[in-house]
Design a protein around this motif. Structure first.
Motif, PDB file in Angstrom:
ATOM      1  N   HIS A  21       0.858  -1.178   0.000  1.00 35.36           N
ATOM      2  CA  HIS A  21       0.000   0.000   0.000  1.00 35.36           C
ATOM      3  C   HIS A  21       0.894   1.228   0.000  1.00 35.36           C
ATOM      4  CE1 HIS A  21      -2.549  -3.144   1.951  1.00 35.36           C
ATOM      5  NE2 HIS A  21      -3.427  -2.664   1.096  1.00 35.36           N
ATOM      6  N   THR A  23       0.180   4.279   1.205  1.00 37.03           N
ATOM      7  CA  THR A  23       0.072   5.098   2.414  1.00 37.03           C
ATOM      8  C   THR A  23      -0.472   4.273   3.564  1.00 37.03           C
ATOM      9  OG1 THR A  23      -2.206   5.817   1.989  1.00 37.03           O
ATOM     10  CG2 THR A  23      -0.432   7.125   0.986  1.00 37.03           C
ATOM     11  N   GLU A  25      -2.889   5.216   5.428  1.00 41.16           N
ATOM     12  CA  GLU A  25      -4.334   5.324   5.347  1.00 41.16           C
ATOM     13  C   GLU A  25      -4.914   4.235   4.437  1.00 41.16           C
ATOM     14  OE1 GLU A  25      -2.623   8.756   6.996  1.00 41.16           O
ATOM     15  OE2 GLU A  25      -2.207   7.862   5.029  1.00 41.16           O
ATOM     16  N   GLU A  26      -4.238   3.956   3.320  1.00 41.18           N
ATOM     17  CA  GLU A  26      -4.701   2.898   2.423  1.00 41.18           C
ATOM     18  C   GLU A  26      -4.616   1.538   3.107  1.00 41.18           C
ATOM     19  OE1 GLU A  26      -2.608   2.972  -1.248  1.00 41.18           O
ATOM     20  OE2 GLU A  26      -3.335   4.959  -1.830  1.00 41.18           O
ATOM     21  N   ARG A  27      -3.564   1.318   3.874  1.00 44.47           N
ATOM     22  CA  ARG A  27      -3.421   0.048   4.578  1.00 44.47           C
ATOM     23  C   ARG A  27      -4.510  -0.117   5.634  1.00 44.47           C
ATOM     24  NH1 ARG A  27       2.253  -2.352   5.559  1.00 44.47           N
ATOM     25  NH2 ARG A  27       1.737  -2.861   3.424  1.00 44.47           N
ATOM     26  N   TYR A  30      -7.749  -0.955   3.987  1.00 39.17           N
ATOM     27  CA  TYR A  30      -7.756  -2.355   3.538  1.00 39.17           C
ATOM     28  C   TYR A  30      -7.956  -3.305   4.715  1.00 39.17           C
ATOM     29  CZ  TYR A  30      -5.642  -6.842   2.259  1.00 39.17           C
ATOM     30  OH  TYR A  30      -5.388  -8.187   2.083  1.00 39.17           O
TER      31      TYR A  30
END
Length: 267
Positions: A21, A23, A25-27, A30
């Motif tokens: 990922h 960032t 935030e993306e992790r 997810y």
């Protein structure tokens, strides 16, 4: 000798995942996706926790590491599932470097760092045999001559099962997988800050002696939709529904009940 288990439950570490990922935030998005967490909770309830609760030697501690932003309603669900596992402790951490966090958590859990301890990693979708802690202690005692003078020694049980779990129950296949996370542990001598998280699990024999005991099946490795380790070049395994003998083995060896699996995944 203190035995410490460590489970990373959807902890949004920096590094430590094979799914990339860009960032944090993306992790987090997810990992905390409701559909993904629903699958993880079902696997935790039906696969990973029963064998811990059924250990013939209950003298161990189990740390579940979650993120400091883990949603409250999911945290309450985790607490409820762990309520009858007195060995369990939930530890919250902000997103930080994966190995550094886990090493700190393990060393902080040592009651007396001057005394040797046993450590093992534990994935929330796997299982170990109900005598795993007892077998580990006995094997360590039998290896006293080898341990003398060693900073650390790994102990590996490479026989087990790959399994898939769902509304239809358990589908599984027997495998030989050296240095899996499940049924792999490490002795650490007193006074040493080294932990099992200092090393990639498949590389442990590069850094210390490794005792392999290829006798009885000691682990169940789950294959599922959110397996991090199945990304990329995952090895395909042909699994088949358990017959009556297989169901009995999973119940007695791993405390995994096929009827409970069906109930949990049909809820």
């Amino acid at each position: 000798m203190q035995a410490i288990g460590l489970c990373r439950f959807s902890y949004p570490a920096l590094g430590g995942f094979q799914v990339g990922h860009d960032t944090t935030e993306e992790r987090i998005a997810y990992l905390y996706d409701d559909a993904r967490l629903e699958e993880r909770f079902r696997l935790l309830e039906a696969v990973a926790l029963p064998c811990l609760k059924a250990q013939s030697d209950p003298d161990f501690s189990m740390i579940f590491v979650i993120g400091d932003q883990f949603p409250d309603h999911h945290a309450r669900r985790l607490e409820s599932l762990l309520a009858d596992l007195p060995q369990a402790v939930i530890h919250r951490e902000p997103p930080r470097q994966h190995r550094e966090v886990m090493k700190e958590v393990l060393n902080a859990a040592r009651i007396n760092p001057k005394e040797p301890c046993l450590q093992f990693r534990y994935d929330d979708d796997d299982a170990v045999s109900v005598d795993f802690i007892a077998r580990l202690r006995r094997t360590v005692e039998d290896s006293a001559g080898l341990l003398a003078g060693q900073r650390s020694v790994a102990f590996d049980w490479p026989k087990g099962y790959i399994a898939e779990f769902g509304q239809g129950g358990i589908r599984a296949a027997e495998v030989f997988r050296p240095l899996n996370v499940a049924a792999l542990a490490m002795y650490v001598k007193g006074g040493s800050p080294v932990t099992i998280m200092n090393f990639a699990h498949e590389k442990l024999p590069r850094f210390m002696p490794c005792v392999s005991l290829p006798d009885s099946a000691m682990f169940v490795r789950s294959h599922n939709g959110s397996n991090d380790s199945r990304q990329g070049l995952a090895r395909h395994v042909d699994v088949a529904p358990l017959d009556a003998e297989g169901e009995a083995l999973f119940r007695t060896r791993f405390a995994i009940d096929n009827d409970q699996v069906r109930r949990v995944f049909s809820a």
